[in-house]
Design an enzyme around this catalytic site. Sequence first.
Site, PDB file in Angstrom:
ATOM      1  N   CYS A 138       0.836  -1.197   0.000  1.00 53.71           N
ATOM      2  CA  CYS A 138       0.000   0.000   0.000  1.00 53.71           C
ATOM      3  C   CYS A 138       0.874   1.252   0.000  1.00 53.71           C
ATOM      4  O   CYS A 138       2.083   1.175   0.163  1.00 53.71           O
ATOM      5  CB  CYS A 138      -0.921   0.009   1.221  1.00 53.71           C
ATOM      6  SG  CYS A 138      -0.025  -0.029   2.778  1.00 53.71           S
TER       7      CYS A 138
ATOM      8  N   CYS B 132       3.146   1.851   2.945  1.00 51.81           N
ATOM      9  CA  CYS B 132       4.298   0.962   3.043  1.00 51.81           C
ATOM     10  C   CYS B 132       5.432   1.472   2.158  1.00 51.81           C
ATOM     11  O   CYS B 132       6.599   1.422   2.528  1.00 51.81           O
ATOM     12  CB  CYS B 132       3.901  -0.452   2.629  1.00 51.81           C
ATOM     13  SG  CYS B 132       2.408  -1.025   3.454  1.00 51.81           S
TER      14      CYS B 132
END
Lengths: 324, 77
Positions: B11, B14
Amino acid sequence: MFDWLQDLSDWLIYSVFTIAQSSKLGDALHFFVYDTIKILILLFLITTVMGIVNSYFPVDKIRNYLSRNKLFGLEYLFASTFGAITPFCSCSSVPLFIGFVKGGIPLGVTFAFLITSPLVNEVAIALFIGMFGLKATLIYVSSGIILGMFGGFILGKLKLEKYLSPWVQGVLANASKEDDLEEEKQTFSQRLPFIFKEALSIIKGVFWYIIIGIGIGAMMHGFIPTGFFENYISKDNPFAVPIAVILGVPMYSNAAGVLPIIQVFVQKGIPIGTAIAFMMAVVGLSIPEATMLKKVMTWKLIAIFFGVVAFFIILSGYMFNLIL
Amino acid sequence: MKTIKILGTGCAKCKATEQAVKDAIAKNNIDATVEKVEDIQQIMEYNILSTPAVVVDEIVKIKGKVPSEAEIVEALS
C-alpha cells in the site's frame, strides 16, 4: 456553530466574486466553499478526538482484551464497537484478520470487527455530522455497530473455518492467548504532537477525495433540479434499496469521496435510507477488498461474507427510510 | 551492520515507509541493508496487526505508521 461560515461564503461568492445570488453557478460555488471549509474543520476535530481514543486503546490492546476475556456474547458488541473506533486502512485488514485469528478470537467476532471498521470511522463520522447533522450521525454509527454485531454473529454460527485458506487454518490450529503488552507510559502532552500529526496525515490522505467529492456534489447541487432523481428512483419503489446496494458493492471509494455526492442525492429527493445503504455498500464491500481477502479466504467464504453483509445493509437501508 | 525489513503488502503507506527508511540511513550514514517483505505469510510471522512495520535485526521496532526520520534513527541505535 457554522453561521459565521455561511456569512463568509456569502461575502466571498456574492461580493468578492460578484456572482449573482440566485444563479446556478453562484449556488454551486457557494455550496463548494461552505461545505469544503466546514468539512475540513469537522474532520480535524473528529480525527483528533479519535486519535486520542486510539492512543489509549491501540488495536493490539483490543485484540488481547478480546482474546483473554470471556464476554458471554458481548464480544460481538465489543469487537464491532472497537472496529468503529479504530482508523480503517484497507491495507491493514488482512494483517488484522490474521492477528485476530492468531490470538484465538473466534471467526465471527473477527468478522464483526472487519465489517464495522470500514463503515464507521473518523472520516465518515466527520462528514456525516457536517452533512446530515448529529441525529442522523448517531443513527448511522449505531446501525453500523449493530450491523457488524449481527453480521459477525451470523457468520460465526455458520462454521466457516473450513473455507479459510489452508495456511490460515494452520494459524488457527496454533492460535494462542496473547501475552501481556508492554504498556506505553506517556503523558497526555507527550502523546498530543503525535496525535495531531496522525490527524493531519489522515486529512491529507482524504483531502483530494473530499475536494473532488464536494466538487461533483456542488455541480449537481447547482445544476440538477430538485426532485430530479425521483423520476428514476421513486420513494415507493420497494426494490430501490436492494438495487442501490447491488450497484454499490462493485464500486469502491472511501467515505470521503462518496458522502458529498450522497448528500446531494438526498437533497434532490432520494430517500436517506436508500442513499446510506448505497454508501455502505460502496465503502464496506468492494472488489479491491475481495481481492485482498482472497489471501486469507476462499472465494466461497468471501461470497458468504459479502452476501451476509449486503443483506444487513439492505435491512438497515429500509430501517433508515422508516425512522429518518 | 543492521538488517532492516520493511513489512507491508504494497500500500501507499508501506512505500512511503520504505522511502523514509532509505532516506534516513543515507542521510545519517548508517550501515544497514533494507529489504521489503510483501508476502503476507512472512509478514504475519512477526505478529503485527497493522502495516507498515519496520523490523530491525528481527525485532519489530515500528508498526502501523510511516515513521519520522528521528523515529527511524532511534530504532536503529
